[in-house]
Enzyme design. Structure first.
Site, PDB file in Angstrom:
ATOM      1  N   ARG A 114      -8.506  -9.069  10.291  1.00  0.00           N
ATOM      2  CA  ARG A 114      -7.716  -9.958   9.580  1.00  0.00           C
ATOM      3  C   ARG A 114      -8.321 -11.103   9.947  1.00  0.00           C
ATOM      4  O   ARG A 114      -8.169 -12.036   9.311  1.00  0.00           O
ATOM      5  CB  ARG A 114      -6.256 -10.258   9.092  1.00  0.00           C
ATOM      6  CG  ARG A 114      -5.990  -9.740   7.815  1.00  0.00           C
ATOM      7  CD  ARG A 114      -4.634  -9.581   7.672  1.00  0.00           C
ATOM      8  NE  ARG A 114      -3.980  -8.200   8.156  1.00  0.00           N
ATOM      9  CZ  ARG A 114      -2.571  -8.137   8.412  1.00  0.00           C
ATOM     10  NH1 ARG A 114      -1.669  -9.155   9.321  1.00  0.00           N
ATOM     11  NH2 ARG A 114      -2.698  -7.068   8.193  1.00  0.00           N
ATOM     12  N   CYS A 170     -10.381  -8.780  15.495  1.00  0.00           N
ATOM     13  CA  CYS A 170      -9.500  -9.125  14.651  1.00  0.00           C
ATOM     14  C   CYS A 170      -9.468  -9.068  13.668  1.00  0.00           C
ATOM     15  O   CYS A 170     -10.490  -8.586  12.726  1.00  0.00           O
ATOM     16  CB  CYS A 170      -8.739 -10.861  14.294  1.00  0.00           C
ATOM     17  SG  CYS A 170      -7.405 -11.191  12.536  1.00  0.00           S
ATOM     18  N   CYS A 221      -8.044 -13.356  18.442  1.00  0.00           N
ATOM     19  CA  CYS A 221      -8.449 -12.035  19.546  1.00  0.00           C
ATOM     20  C   CYS A 221      -9.877 -12.250  18.856  1.00  0.00           C
ATOM     21  O   CYS A 221     -10.012 -12.095  16.801  1.00  0.00           O
ATOM     22  CB  CYS A 221      -7.617 -10.447  19.407  1.00  0.00           C
ATOM     23  SG  CYS A 221      -6.286 -11.564  18.965  1.00  0.00           S
ATOM     24  N   ASP A 279      -6.900   3.650  11.136  1.00  0.00           N
ATOM     25  CA  ASP A 279      -6.516   2.654   9.920  1.00  0.00           C
ATOM     26  C   ASP A 279      -7.985   2.747   9.026  1.00  0.00           C
ATOM     27  O   ASP A 279      -8.976   2.999   9.094  1.00  0.00           O
ATOM     28  CB  ASP A 279      -6.101   1.074  10.251  1.00  0.00           C
ATOM     29  CG  ASP A 279      -5.115   1.160   9.044  1.00  0.00           C
ATOM     30  OD1 ASP A 279      -4.156   1.152   8.013  1.00  0.00           O
ATOM     31  OD2 ASP A 279      -4.528  -0.046   9.614  1.00  0.00           O
ATOM     32  N   LYS A 307      -2.612   4.470   8.019  1.00  0.00           N
ATOM     33  CA  LYS A 307      -2.492   4.763   9.357  1.00  0.00           C
ATOM     34  C   LYS A 307      -2.342   6.191   9.153  1.00  0.00           C
ATOM     35  O   LYS A 307      -1.743   6.985   8.282  1.00  0.00           O
ATOM     36  CB  LYS A 307      -1.399   4.337  10.139  1.00  0.00           C
ATOM     37  CG  LYS A 307      -1.923   2.760  10.114  1.00  0.00           C
ATOM     38  CD  LYS A 307      -0.385   2.138  10.700  1.00  0.00           C
ATOM     39  CE  LYS A 307      -0.912   1.306  10.554  1.00  0.00           C
ATOM     40  NZ  LYS A 307      -0.217   0.281   9.281  1.00  0.00           N
ATOM     41  N   ARG A 346       0.710  -1.183  -0.386  1.00  0.00           N
ATOM     42  CA  ARG A 346       0.392  -0.520  -0.021  1.00  0.00           C
ATOM     43  C   ARG A 346       0.378   1.244   0.398  1.00  0.00           C
ATOM     44  O   ARG A 346       0.600   2.132  -0.698  1.00  0.00           O
ATOM     45  CB  ARG A 346      -0.911  -0.053   1.183  1.00  0.00           C
ATOM     46  CG  ARG A 346      -1.598   1.028   1.531  1.00  0.00           C
ATOM     47  CD  ARG A 346      -2.454   1.531   2.953  1.00  0.00           C
ATOM     48  NE  ARG A 346      -4.006   0.143   2.335  1.00  0.00           N
ATOM     49  CZ  ARG A 346      -4.373  -0.895   3.269  1.00  0.00           C
ATOM     50  NH1 ARG A 346      -4.379  -0.400   4.400  1.00  0.00           N
ATOM     51  NH2 ARG A 346      -4.823  -1.516   2.579  1.00  0.00           N
ATOM     52  N   TYR A 347       1.288   1.492   0.829  1.00  0.00           N
ATOM     53  CA  TYR A 347       2.362   2.751   1.006  1.00  0.00           C
ATOM     54  C   TYR A 347       3.683   2.640   0.082  1.00  0.00           C
ATOM     55  O   TYR A 347       4.710   1.506  -0.693  1.00  0.00           O
ATOM     56  CB  TYR A 347       3.723   2.668   2.432  1.00  0.00           C
ATOM     57  CG  TYR A 347       2.446   2.779   3.303  1.00  0.00           C
ATOM     58  CD1 TYR A 347       2.091   3.773   3.744  1.00  0.00           C
ATOM     59  CD2 TYR A 347       1.820   1.522   4.710  1.00  0.00           C
ATOM     60  CE1 TYR A 347       1.049   4.182   4.781  1.00  0.00           C
ATOM     61  CE2 TYR A 347       0.860   2.190   5.705  1.00  0.00           C
ATOM     62  CZ  TYR A 347       0.607   3.349   5.046  1.00  0.00           C
ATOM     63  OH  TYR A 347      -0.375   3.611   6.446  1.00  0.00           O
ATOM     64  N   ARG A 368       7.235   0.384   1.549  1.00  0.00           N
ATOM     65  CA  ARG A 368       7.332  -0.879   2.567  1.00  0.00           C
ATOM     66  C   ARG A 368       5.781  -1.762   2.293  1.00  0.00           C
ATOM     67  O   ARG A 368       4.611  -1.188   1.306  1.00  0.00           O
ATOM     68  CB  ARG A 368       7.301  -0.630   4.099  1.00  0.00           C
ATOM     69  CG  ARG A 368       6.640   0.423   4.470  1.00  0.00           C
ATOM     70  CD  ARG A 368       7.112   1.713   5.694  1.00  0.00           C
ATOM     71  NE  ARG A 368       5.827   2.276   6.015  1.00  0.00           N
ATOM     72  CZ  ARG A 368       5.426   3.432   5.838  1.00  0.00           C
ATOM     73  NH1 ARG A 368       5.679   3.641   4.395  1.00  0.00           N
ATOM     74  NH2 ARG A 368       3.761   4.131   6.197  1.00  0.00           N
ATOM     75  N   ASP A 385     -10.789  -0.806  13.935  1.00  0.00           N
ATOM     76  CA  ASP A 385     -11.434  -1.291  13.066  1.00  0.00           C
ATOM     77  C   ASP A 385     -12.408  -1.401  12.613  1.00  0.00           C
ATOM     78  O   ASP A 385     -13.141  -2.451  13.703  1.00  0.00           O
ATOM     79  CB  ASP A 385      -9.927  -2.543  11.923  1.00  0.00           C
ATOM     80  CG  ASP A 385      -9.172  -2.205  12.233  1.00  0.00           C
ATOM     81  OD1 ASP A 385      -8.949  -0.249  12.046  1.00  0.00           O
ATOM     82  OD2 ASP A 385      -7.963  -3.028  11.836  1.00  0.00           O
ATOM     83  N   CYS A 442      -2.350 -18.351  14.741  1.00  0.00           N
ATOM     84  CA  CYS A 442      -1.964 -17.643  15.923  1.00  0.00           C
ATOM     85  C   CYS A 442      -1.766 -18.642  16.982  1.00  0.00           C
ATOM     86  O   CYS A 442      -2.790 -19.594  17.473  1.00  0.00           O
ATOM     87  CB  CYS A 442      -2.731 -16.940  16.167  1.00  0.00           C
ATOM     88  SG  CYS A 442      -3.324 -15.329  14.918  1.00  0.00           S
TER      89      CYS A 442
END
Ligand SMILES: *Cc1c(COP(=O)(O)O)cnc(C)c1O
Ligand code: SF4
Length: 368
Positions: free
Chosen positions: A112, A110, A107, A307, A314, A90-91, A94, A270, A103
């Site tokens: 994602r 999450c 969570c 975000d 961000k 996206r950036y 990076r 999010d 994981c």
């Protein structure tokens, strides 16, 4: 089997055990399990003091996960910024490299969750393709290795990924994003640390949301990483009923620093489907930053960011410290709310034509 693998294997990952443990109707738990995988390590479970506490809320499903219809599967538009499987670019300089579908615990909030817990969606088959993409794109100088959790891969896979990325001449820094030090600190073995320290400059961002998560095993694991020269940052998600309280956040940030971890981001939650009950108003985050800045070490103050929904990246948010900016002076408020004036350099104070000051105002709009 290493002891961490044994602990992971003993995790609660089925609706039945969890519903019995916390006295939740089994049919509800089964529905929620279908919506997003369940997993809680026995270690993290041992940190939960009672049903409904801030640690419980992060990992035990809540019936409200099934409720809302206004939120999104992919709130950050990651899939549209994904040129090849497992890469989000996206950036300009990076990218994110998703290397693990699993994981140590899941969570409930999450971002994602559309992918995490489902090996078909973040497949190991695409690792070489990702490395190839990064090698083919000389503008990428920083790779954030994420998932899922990269540190659940076996040591030799982690070594393979880091070695291949390190061999790309334009890669300056590597970063790993992980919640393992929080959920399964036993995974930070001396052998793993030995692998990681070969690939400096390697940074690590960990994820702690509540001071009670910094139990002695976690602090020791963070110490092993810091001793290996890995600069540690922390990402926290602002969550209702978990850490939406300035005092809790201050304690968390101070404990992180004591464990040699520099707070990096606090994320506004999010807009992920099934997480409405975790979201706070944005003002809460600003209130928290206001309660930190000036009142405790500057090192304990992370950036508060949203975000941007749809893939804008961000965006930092700050309380109103700048009251006004003119050619002559800047009016400021300090952490206690007291007013201060900073004079602009004299050269900037010349008289301006109407046209010039119009441009000056435009510039300010662009900055803010
Ligand atoms: C967060 C993020 C990064 C890293 O952002 P930094 O502000 O450099 O930490 C890179 N790519 C994507 C897609 C991200 O979401
Ligand atoms: S550790 Fe990170 S990727 Fe894994 S479930 Fe939690 S927030 Fe999602």
């Amino acid at each position: 089997m290493d002891s961490w693998q044994k602990i992971l294997k003993d995790s609660i990952s089925d609706a039945k055990t969890l519903s019995e443990k916390f006295d939740i109707p089994l049919d509800q738990m089964q529905k929620m399990e279908k919506h997003f995988a369940i997993k809680i390590t026995p270690y993290y479970l041992s940190l939960i003091k009672e049903k409904g506490d801030p640690l419980y809320k992060q990992v035990v499903p809540d019936i409200r996960e099934l409720e809302d219809g206004e939120l999104f599967e992919d709130p950050l538009g990651e899939d549209q910024d994904s040129p090849v499987n497992n890469i989000v670019h996206r950036y300009p300089d990076r990218c994110l490299f998703l290397v693990s579908p699993v994981c140590a615990s899941y969570c409930r909030f999450c971002t994602r969750k559309r992918k995490v817990g489902d090996p078909s969606k973040i497949s190991m088959r695409y690792i070489d393709e990702g490395i190839q993409y990064i090698g083919d794109h000389p503008e990428i100088r920083d790779v954030i290795i994420s998932g899922g959790d990269p540190l659940l891969l076996p040591d030799d896979k982690i070594d393979y990924i880091l070695r291949n990325l390190r061999s790309i001449p334009h890669i300056q820094i590597l970063r790993i994003g992980t919640r393992v030090p929080c959920f399964l600190p036993q995974r930070i073995t001396p052998e793993l640390v030995q692998v990681l320290k070969q690939y400096h400059p390697l940074f690590m961002n960990v994820h702690f949301n509540h001071p009670d998560e910094l139990a002695p095993p976690a602090v020791e694991a963070l110490g092993r990483l810091a001793d290996a020269g890995i600069p540690l940052g922390n990402q926290t998600v602002l969550l209702k009923g978990v850490n939406d309280d300035p005092e809790v956040m201050k304690k968390l940030m101070q404990k992180l620093l004591q464990a040699r971890v520099r707070p990096y981001y606090i994320y506004q939650a999010d807009m992920v489907f099934g997480t409405e009950h975790f979201r706070t108003r944005v003002e809460k985050g600003l209130e928290i930053i206001k309660a930190l800045r000036g009142w405790t070490s500057g090192l304990a103050v992370p950036h508060f960011v949203i975000d941007a929904p749809g893939g804008g990246g961000k965006i930092p948010l700050l309380p109103e410290y700048v009251q006004s900016i003119t050619d002559k002076e800047v009016i400021l408020r300090n952490y206690e709310g007291k007013r201060y004036v900073y004079n602009q350099p004299r050269s900037a104070r010349r008289r301006k034509t109407v046209r010039e000051s119009h441009f000056a105002a435009m510039e300010l709009e662009e900055i803010f």
